[in-house]
Design a protein around this motif. Structure first.
Motif, mmCIF file in Angstrom:
data_model
loop_
_atom_site.group_PDB
_atom_site.id
_atom_site.type_symbol
_atom_site.label_atom_id
_atom_site.label_comp_id
_atom_site.label_asym_id
_atom_site.label_seq_id
_atom_site.Cartn_x
_atom_site.Cartn_y
_atom_site.Cartn_z
ATOM 1 N N ARG A 289 3.220 50.341 -56.440
ATOM 2 C CA ARG A 289 3.883 49.785 -57.618
ATOM 3 C C ARG A 289 5.308 50.282 -57.561
ATOM 4 O O ARG A 289 5.593 51.461 -57.807
ATOM 5 C CB ARG A 289 3.181 50.273 -58.878
ATOM 6 C CG ARG A 289 3.613 49.511 -60.118
ATOM 7 C CD ARG A 289 2.863 48.174 -60.213
ATOM 8 N NE ARG A 289 3.162 47.524 -61.486
ATOM 9 C CZ ARG A 289 4.148 46.646 -61.670
ATOM 10 N NH1 ARG A 289 4.948 46.330 -60.669
ATOM 11 N NH2 ARG A 289 4.335 46.083 -62.844
ATOM 12 N N ALA A 290 6.214 49.426 -57.166
ATOM 13 C CA ALA A 290 7.589 49.821 -56.894
ATOM 14 C C ALA A 290 8.509 49.367 -58.013
ATOM 15 O O ALA A 290 8.427 48.229 -58.478
ATOM 16 C CB ALA A 290 8.060 49.239 -55.560
ATOM 17 N N MET A 291 9.376 50.269 -58.440
ATOM 18 C CA MET A 291 10.406 49.972 -59.431
ATOM 19 C C MET A 291 11.763 50.301 -58.793
ATOM 20 O O MET A 291 12.308 51.390 -58.995
ATOM 21 C CB MET A 291 10.195 50.791 -60.706
ATOM 22 C CG MET A 291 8.919 50.475 -61.443
ATOM 23 S SD MET A 291 9.040 48.879 -62.301
ATOM 24 C CE MET A 291 7.349 48.691 -62.885
ATOM 25 N N ALA B 162 15.106 53.874 -55.838
ATOM 26 C CA ALA B 162 13.823 53.270 -55.502
ATOM 27 C C ALA B 162 12.700 54.211 -55.914
ATOM 28 O O ALA B 162 12.531 55.283 -55.336
ATOM 29 C CB ALA B 162 13.749 52.982 -54.010
ATOM 30 N N CYS B 163 11.935 53.819 -56.923
ATOM 31 C CA CYS B 163 10.823 54.615 -57.426
ATOM 32 C C CYS B 163 9.524 53.882 -57.113
ATOM 33 O O CYS B 163 9.386 52.702 -57.424
ATOM 34 C CB CYS B 163 10.963 54.834 -58.929
ATOM 35 S SG CYS B 163 12.477 55.699 -59.414
ATOM 36 N N GLN B 164 8.563 54.592 -56.525
ATOM 37 C CA GLN B 164 7.312 53.975 -56.118
ATOM 38 C C GLN B 164 6.144 54.867 -56.490
ATOM 39 O O GLN B 164 6.233 56.090 -56.370
ATOM 40 C CB GLN B 164 7.274 53.764 -54.606
ATOM 41 C CG GLN B 164 8.455 53.002 -54.030
ATOM 42 C CD GLN B 164 8.381 52.949 -52.513
ATOM 43 O OE1 GLN B 164 7.624 52.177 -51.946
ATOM 44 N NE2 GLN B 164 9.178 53.775 -51.842
ATOM 45 N N VAL B 165 5.045 54.247 -56.900
ATOM 46 C CA VAL B 165 3.824 54.966 -57.220
ATOM 47 C C VAL B 165 2.670 54.296 -56.478
ATOM 48 O O VAL B 165 2.537 53.064 -56.503
ATOM 49 C CB VAL B 165 3.552 54.970 -58.735
ATOM 50 C CG1 VAL B 165 2.224 55.660 -59.040
ATOM 51 C CG2 VAL B 165 4.688 55.674 -59.482
ATOM 52 N N VAL B 166 1.839 55.088 -55.820
ATOM 53 C CA VAL B 166 0.680 54.553 -55.103
ATOM 54 C C VAL B 166 -0.398 54.172 -56.115
ATOM 55 O O VAL B 166 -0.660 54.907 -57.079
ATOM 56 C CB VAL B 166 0.122 55.591 -54.120
ATOM 57 C CG1 VAL B 166 -1.066 55.013 -53.338
ATOM 58 C CG2 VAL B 166 1.199 56.057 -53.159
ATOM 59 N N THR B 167 -1.022 53.017 -55.915
ATOM 60 C CA THR B 167 -2.089 52.572 -56.801
ATOM 61 C C THR B 167 -3.246 52.008 -55.993
ATOM 62 O O THR B 167 -3.053 51.474 -54.890
ATOM 63 C CB THR B 167 -1.575 51.510 -57.794
ATOM 64 O OG1 THR B 167 -2.655 51.071 -58.619
ATOM 65 C CG2 THR B 167 -0.984 50.304 -57.074
ATOM 66 N N ALA B 168 -4.442 52.143 -56.538
ATOM 67 C CA ALA B 168 -5.622 51.534 -55.932
ATOM 68 C C ALA B 168 -5.999 50.243 -56.628
ATOM 69 O O ALA B 168 -7.038 49.648 -56.327
ATOM 70 C CB ALA B 168 -6.797 52.514 -55.978
ATOM 71 N N GLU B 169 -5.166 49.795 -57.581
ATOM 72 C CA GLU B 169 -5.426 48.578 -58.338
ATOM 73 C C GLU B 169 -4.437 47.495 -57.939
ATOM 74 O O GLU B 169 -3.229 47.655 -58.128
ATOM 75 C CB GLU B 169 -5.304 48.852 -59.844
ATOM 76 C CG GLU B 169 -6.289 49.893 -60.364
ATOM 77 C CD GLU B 169 -7.728 49.419 -60.248
ATOM 78 O OE1 GLU B 169 -7.962 48.188 -60.323
ATOM 79 O OE2 GLU B 169 -8.615 50.274 -60.093
ATOM 80 N N PRO B 170 -4.904 46.367 -57.386
ATOM 81 C CA PRO B 170 -3.971 45.313 -56.971
ATOM 82 C C PRO B 170 -3.446 44.472 -58.116
ATOM 83 O O PRO B 170 -2.446 43.787 -57.973
ATOM 84 C CB PRO B 170 -4.819 44.458 -56.031
ATOM 85 C CG PRO B 170 -6.213 44.623 -56.552
ATOM 86 C CD PRO B 170 -6.291 46.051 -57.051
#
Length: 496
Positions: free
Chosen positions: A286-288, A257-265
């Motif tokens: 943004r989860a991969m 489970a790889c996740q990155v925080v984003t401020a763009e919806p």
């Protein structure tokens, strides 16, 4: 004391935390997967509910907790009636029965429309294709159901009587991430417009919160506050302190489970993975969640007659590059879902000869999973700090491979139970209880990349991407799938 409950695919855990975030006690219960047919993976809901009751009672030890936070596996299909009882066994996110539907949706544009609306790419274990599969094969089952929910929501209903979900579980695939409300257009696109009544209300702000109503099940005092969610991916990010845009969390568990925080919806140009709402306004994940992970490694260990405890020794016996052996680690019967969607994806080894050792095979799959993590993070827009958690991260040799493949320091999350920690932080937030987040989410150690190995793995990663691209063309040809742009984004081999 606060109690966090994390209902995983293979194990349910309850963890007692002190006020400062120290793990004071842990109790576990098996979460069994049943396979009624090839490619079908299901859970007995009553078995899971009883397991939750046992671990909650054991970890509390007769003490009344200030609150209970629940997190659990996401996706899948958990159908219950008006009283909260299961109308059929729960279908796991690992299930492959909806693969033909996903292939059809990828061909006719349905998958692309869903992605454009919710930012998530459907895969066989997602709720929408599973609902469509049950509607085709078991229409009477859907007619008997009152809710198509998720694991933690079913347990919450049994403990408190509350029918609700939170923004994280609702995100995939029915929620509009911009409005944080269900999008009827997603249901219509999937041919599920007549089943909108099955979706539970999305609780505002910090998710569902209700008093415990069934104290007999858990041996906890009735009236104990119970918080539901977020589900395991956002809960782990919360528990690891991954909150700044660009920062990432890798969970090396059954899946990667790889996740990155984003401020763009808005979805980016990589049509794969998930866009998950969080409990923080203006922040998404943004989860991969790739299907590769420790399940692939465990399978290879079993094939060579080794155990997980042997991993460190095996990695020490094979050099970087595994003496020319490479792997594609796509072992799941449901194929792959991130950073590309291919229901027909299958694993392979290459470069084997008579001198290949068991250690070479094990190292090759460990390196391949690390390459998959870099592939996922780059697709998700990673450009910051990286935190790691999960059972695979406890093997220093494997964590070192991840650090060198990424070319970045890998910060180890505090404690072993990061999801349960996040569930408790969610419960504290729902109650308005201020937590010392610096203390609760502090990392414990750092795995630094080896400069020589990092340069070697740059070339290895480029080779991995080429093999994946070639394999995808072969999978499509073998299974009659159309060539699509889904997940075909060409990624740079330079690091962020």
């Amino acid at each position: 004391m606060f109690v966090g409950i994390d209902i995983g695919t293979t194990i349910t855990k309850a963890v007692a935390f002190d006020e400062d975030g120290t793990e004071a006690a842990v109790a576990t219960s098996p979460t069994r997967l049943h396979t009624p047919a090839p490619g079908h993976y299901e859970h007995d809901v009553e078995e899971i509910v009883r397991g939750v009751g046992r671990v909650a009672a054991e970890v509390a030890g007769g003490t009344a907790p200030r609150a209970v936070g629940i997190t659990a596996q996401g996706d899948g299909l958990w159908l219950t009636d008006g009283a909260g009882a299961a109308v059929r066994p729960a279908i796991s996110w690992m299930d492959a029965r909806a693969a033909p539907i996903v292939r059809r949706w990828m061909a006719d544009g349905t998958a692309a429309e869903v992605f454009a609306r919710c930012g998530g790419m459907v895969f066989p274990g997602a709720a929408a294709p599973l609902l469509a599969a049950v509607a085709e094969a078991e229409p009477e089952t859907l007619r008997r159901a009152a809710t198509a929910g998720y694991c933690k929501d079913v347990v919450m209903r049994r403990l408190t009587g509350m029918r609700a979900t939170d923004v994280s579980d609702a995100s995939m695939p029915f929620l509009d991430p911009r409005t944080r409300a269900y999008d009827p257009g997603v249901l219509e696109a999937c041919g599920l417009g007549g089943w909108d009544h099955l979706l539970a209300p999305v609780a505002p702000a910090h998710g569902p919160l209700a008093p415990l109503a069934d104290g007999g099940l858990t041996a906890l005092p009735e009236g104990t506050p119970v918080s539901c969610g977020p589900y395991d991916l956002p809960a782990a990010a919360m528990g690891a302190g991954v909150v700044r845009p660009g920062d990432a969390l890798i969970t090396i568990g059954t899946t990667l489970a790889c996740q990155v925080v984003t401020a763009e919806p808005a979805p980016d140009d990589v049509p794969a993975g998930l866009l998950l709402g969080t409990w923080t306004p203006g922040r998404w994940l943004r989860a991969m969640p790739a299907m590769v992970g420790t399940a692939a490694l465990d399978r290879v260990l079993a094939l060579v007659g080794a155990r997980p405890a042997d991993l460190s020794g095996l990695l020490a016996q094979s050099p970087p590059g595994a003496r020319g052996v490479t792997a594609l680690p796509f072992w799941s019967p449901a194929g792959e879902r991130a950073p590309f969607v291919e229901p027909a994806a299958r694993g392979s080894f290459d470069g084997i000869d008579l001198a290949t050792s068991p250690a070479d095979l094990v190292r090759a799959v460990c390196e391949a999973v690390a390459y998959a993590a870099r592939h996922c993070l780059e697709a998700a827009g990673w450009n910051g700090r990286v935190v790691v958690c999960g059972g695979g991260a406890r093997t220093d040799g494997w964590a070192a491979i991840f650090a060198s493949v990424l070319g970045r320091p890998l910060h180890a999350a505090q404690g072993a139970e990061v999801g349960a920690r996040g569930a408790v932080l969610g419960a504290m937030a729902a109650l308005g209880h201020a937590a010392d987040l610096d203390r609760w989410t502090a990392t414990t150690r750092v795995h630094d990349p080896d400069p020589g190995a990092a340069a070697f793995y740059d070339a290895g990663y480029a080779h991995y991407l080429g093999r994946v691209a070639a394999a995808r063309e072969r999978w499509r040809a073998e299974h009659g799938s159309p060539s699509t742009t889904t997940g075909d984004h060409v990624l740079s081999t330079s690091r962020p």
